[in-house]
Design an enzyme around this catalytic site. Structure first.
Site, PDB file in Angstrom:
ATOM      1  N   GLU A 182      34.478  53.229  36.571  1.00 41.38           N
ATOM      2  CA  GLU A 182      35.866  52.774  36.499  1.00 41.38           C
ATOM      3  C   GLU A 182      36.807  53.986  36.490  1.00 41.38           C
ATOM      4  O   GLU A 182      37.057  54.559  35.425  1.00 41.38           O
ATOM      5  CB  GLU A 182      36.087  51.950  35.228  1.00 41.38           C
ATOM      6  CG  GLU A 182      35.285  50.668  35.199  1.00 41.38           C
ATOM      7  CD  GLU A 182      35.976  49.625  34.333  1.00 41.38           C
ATOM      8  OE1 GLU A 182      36.246  48.542  34.840  1.00 41.38           O
ATOM      9  OE2 GLU A 182      36.260  49.909  33.156  1.00 41.38           O
TER      10      GLU A 182
ATOM     11  N   SER B 256      41.223  47.413  39.193  1.00 46.98           N
ATOM     12  CA  SER B 256      42.082  46.628  40.095  1.00 46.98           C
ATOM     13  C   SER B 256      41.299  45.839  41.150  1.00 46.98           C
ATOM     14  O   SER B 256      41.766  45.679  42.285  1.00 46.98           O
ATOM     15  CB  SER B 256      43.144  47.522  40.751  1.00 46.98           C
ATOM     16  OG  SER B 256      43.994  48.067  39.743  1.00 46.98           O
TER      17      SER B 256
ATOM     18  N   HIS C 290      34.242  52.018  27.512  1.00 42.62           N
ATOM     19  CA  HIS C 290      35.416  51.686  28.328  1.00 42.62           C
ATOM     20  C   HIS C 290      36.507  52.730  28.091  1.00 42.62           C
ATOM     21  O   HIS C 290      36.695  53.190  26.958  1.00 42.62           O
ATOM     22  CB  HIS C 290      35.925  50.277  27.978  1.00 42.62           C
ATOM     23  CG  HIS C 290      36.958  49.803  28.952  1.00 42.62           C
ATOM     24  ND1 HIS C 290      38.273  50.202  28.877  1.00 42.62           N
ATOM     25  CD2 HIS C 290      36.865  49.005  30.040  1.00 42.62           C
ATOM     26  CE1 HIS C 290      38.936  49.661  29.884  1.00 42.62           C
ATOM     27  NE2 HIS C 290      38.105  48.925  30.607  1.00 42.62           N
TER      28      HIS C 290
ATOM     29  N   ASN D 117      36.187  41.407  31.847  1.00 53.30           N
ATOM     30  CA  ASN D 117      36.639  42.058  30.616  1.00 53.30           C
ATOM     31  C   ASN D 117      38.033  41.520  30.287  1.00 53.30           C
ATOM     32  O   ASN D 117      39.009  41.921  30.901  1.00 53.30           O
ATOM     33  CB  ASN D 117      36.666  43.580  30.838  1.00 53.30           C
ATOM     34  CG  ASN D 117      37.227  44.326  29.647  1.00 53.30           C
ATOM     35  OD1 ASN D 117      37.379  43.760  28.560  1.00 53.30           O
ATOM     36  ND2 ASN D 117      37.535  45.595  29.842  1.00 53.30           N
ATOM     37  N   TRP D 118      38.076  40.620  29.316  1.00 57.52           N
ATOM     38  CA  TRP D 118      39.346  39.965  29.000  1.00 57.52           C
ATOM     39  C   TRP D 118      40.272  40.820  28.133  1.00 57.52           C
ATOM     40  O   TRP D 118      41.421  40.457  27.903  1.00 57.52           O
ATOM     41  CB  TRP D 118      39.088  38.617  28.318  1.00 57.52           C
ATOM     42  CG  TRP D 118      38.726  37.520  29.279  1.00 57.52           C
ATOM     43  CD1 TRP D 118      38.684  37.610  30.640  1.00 57.52           C
ATOM     44  CD2 TRP D 118      38.375  36.170  28.952  1.00 57.52           C
ATOM     45  NE1 TRP D 118      38.320  36.390  31.173  1.00 57.52           N
ATOM     46  CE2 TRP D 118      38.123  35.494  30.171  1.00 57.52           C
ATOM     47  CE3 TRP D 118      38.236  35.468  27.751  1.00 57.52           C
ATOM     48  CZ2 TRP D 118      37.758  34.153  30.204  1.00 57.52           C
ATOM     49  CZ3 TRP D 118      37.862  34.135  27.785  1.00 57.52           C
ATOM     50  CH2 TRP D 118      37.625  33.480  29.012  1.00 57.52           C
ATOM     51  N   LYS D 119      39.760  41.922  27.610  1.00 63.70           N
ATOM     52  CA  LYS D 119      40.570  42.791  26.736  1.00 63.70           C
ATOM     53  C   LYS D 119      41.212  41.931  25.628  1.00 63.70           C
ATOM     54  O   LYS D 119      40.591  40.984  25.177  1.00 63.70           O
ATOM     55  CB  LYS D 119      41.595  43.567  27.569  1.00 63.70           C
ATOM     56  CG  LYS D 119      40.918  44.253  28.769  1.00 63.70           C
ATOM     57  CD  LYS D 119      41.801  45.202  29.516  1.00 63.70           C
ATOM     58  CE  LYS D 119      40.993  45.763  30.696  1.00 63.70           C
ATOM     59  NZ  LYS D 119      41.696  46.820  31.409  1.00 63.70           N
TER      60      LYS D 119
ATOM     61  N   GLU E  83      39.590  52.543  27.722  1.00 61.74           N
ATOM     62  CA  GLU E  83      40.578  52.228  26.674  1.00 61.74           C
ATOM     63  C   GLU E  83      40.011  52.539  25.288  1.00 61.74           C
ATOM     64  O   GLU E  83      40.743  52.958  24.387  1.00 61.74           O
ATOM     65  CB  GLU E  83      41.013  50.760  26.801  1.00 61.74           C
ATOM     66  CG  GLU E  83      41.962  50.580  27.989  1.00 61.74           C
ATOM     67  CD  GLU E  83      41.898  49.232  28.671  1.00 61.74           C
ATOM     68  OE1 GLU E  83      41.469  48.243  28.052  1.00 61.74           O
ATOM     69  OE2 GLU E  83      42.293  49.164  29.862  1.00 61.74           O
TER      70      GLU E  83
ATOM     71  N   GLY F 125      39.123  43.234  35.065  1.00 57.14           N
ATOM     72  CA  GLY F 125      40.058  42.971  33.979  1.00 57.14           C
ATOM     73  C   GLY F 125      41.037  41.880  34.378  1.00 57.14           C
ATOM     74  O   GLY F 125      40.724  40.691  34.349  1.00 57.14           O
ATOM     75  N   GLY F 126      42.231  42.300  34.814  1.00 57.34           N
ATOM     76  CA  GLY F 126      43.328  41.377  35.114  1.00 57.34           C
ATOM     77  C   GLY F 126      42.940  40.148  35.928  1.00 57.34           C
ATOM     78  O   GLY F 126      43.294  39.018  35.568  1.00 57.34           O
TER      79      GLY F 126
ATOM     80  N   GLY G  45      44.020  48.564  35.864  1.00 53.45           N
ATOM     81  CA  GLY G  45      45.254  47.869  35.520  1.00 53.45           C
ATOM     82  C   GLY G  45      46.484  48.393  36.249  1.00 53.45           C
ATOM     83  O   GLY G  45      47.609  48.063  35.882  1.00 53.45           O
TER      84      GLY G  45
HETATM   85  P1  PGA Z   1      41.529  45.843  35.847  1.00 51.63           P
HETATM   86  O1  PGA Z   1      40.635  46.317  34.584  1.00 51.63           O
HETATM   87  O2  PGA Z   1      40.616  44.996  36.718  1.00 51.63           O
HETATM   88  O3  PGA Z   1      42.647  45.071  35.253  1.00 51.63           O
HETATM   89  O4  PGA Z   1      41.950  47.080  36.551  1.00 51.63           O
HETATM   90  C1  PGA Z   1      39.296  46.722  34.736  1.00 51.63           C
HETATM   91  C2  PGA Z   1      38.725  47.146  33.405  1.00 51.63           C
HETATM   92  O5  PGA Z   1      39.440  47.723  32.594  1.00 51.63           O
HETATM   93  O6  PGA Z   1      37.543  46.910  33.128  1.00 51.63           O
END
Ligand code: PGA
Length: 244
Positions: free
Chosen positions: A166, A208, A96, A8-10, A98, A229-230, A172
């Protein structure tokens, strides 16, 4: 069961950066066993075209981080599944945290998006997870079951479904959930899905995930892969996760 590694590149990676990422990532594809794993990228919509071109001829798939529940119309700023499909995208990320918190997406809207993906034969990763206050007040199970109910109230039929657990407090933050917390949440999700006749649905962990913790997490019961994500923004670290 197949393992899933979803990136997930956001709001990261322009079309140019997308091409640069895949130029590096594709050099190592022989290290991934695609018989046993699916690799899916969720780039920002402006980079779908660059993603499609970069991934042409590979077994890697891609999808939308956000989609609207209609294919076209007067919906300023939204993304369309039919446009995604035209480029070869096959996945939609729904629910998600967010989207739920920053953009105020509620269960009713999420259900419309789920139904739309199903009617367009687009595979879904549906995210669930409690925030820190909910965990600390012992409400994790209730939250997971309530959020799952949205998915289960859709006419899922033979839709291609994946659920991602999640915990919001681990996204994050660098704080990864403990193995027993992951095991407990995945068991709750698995049992609820099984009761609904969806016991074969893969359940991913997200929050994470890094190369340093992915090996331990993938061995937890009912963990079928990761939503990252990251650590998915760097070709080498995401490759290491895909190999876990
Ligand atoms: P993260 O994000 O790996 O940076 O914690 C995961 C996500 O939001 O899907």
């Amino acid at each position: 069961m197949k393992k899933y590694f979803a990136a997930n590149w956001k709001l990261h990676k322009s079309p140019k950066e997308t091409v640069e990422f895949f130029d590096k990532f594709k050099k190592h594809l022989s290290q991934i066993d695609f018989q046993k794993s699916s690799v899916v990228f969720f780039p920002p919509a402006v980079s779908w075209q660059a993603t499609a071109q970069s991934l042409d001829g590979t077994e890697i798939e891609f999808g939308a981080q956000n989609i609207f529940s209609k294919n076209s119309g007067a919906f300023t700023g939204e993304n369309s599944l039919s446009m995604l499909k035209e480029l070869g995208g096959q996945w939609g990320l729904i629910g998600h945290s967010e989207r739920r918190t920053i953009f105020g997406e509620n269960e009713e809207l999420l259900l419309q998006k789920i139904e739309h993906c199903i009617s367009e034969s687009v595979a879904i990763i549906y995210c669930v997870g409690e925030n820190l206050t909910e965990r600390q007040s012992g409400k994790t199970k209730d939250v997971l079951l309530r959020q799952l109910q949205t998915l289960l109230s859709a006419s899922t039929g033979d839709a291609n479904l994946v659920v991602a657990y999640e915990p919001v407090w681990a996204i994050g933050t660098g704080v990864v959930a403990q193995v027993d917390q992951v095991a407990e949440a995945h068991k709750t999700i698995y049992e609820q899905l099984k009761e609904a006749g969806l016991g074969k649905t893969p359940i991913l962990y997200g929050g994470s995930v890094k190369p340093e913790n992915s090996k331990e997490l993938i061995s937890v019961e009912h963990v079928s892969g990761f939503l990252v994500g990251g650590a998915s923004l760097d070709p080498e670290s995401f490759l290491r996760i895909c190999k876990s």
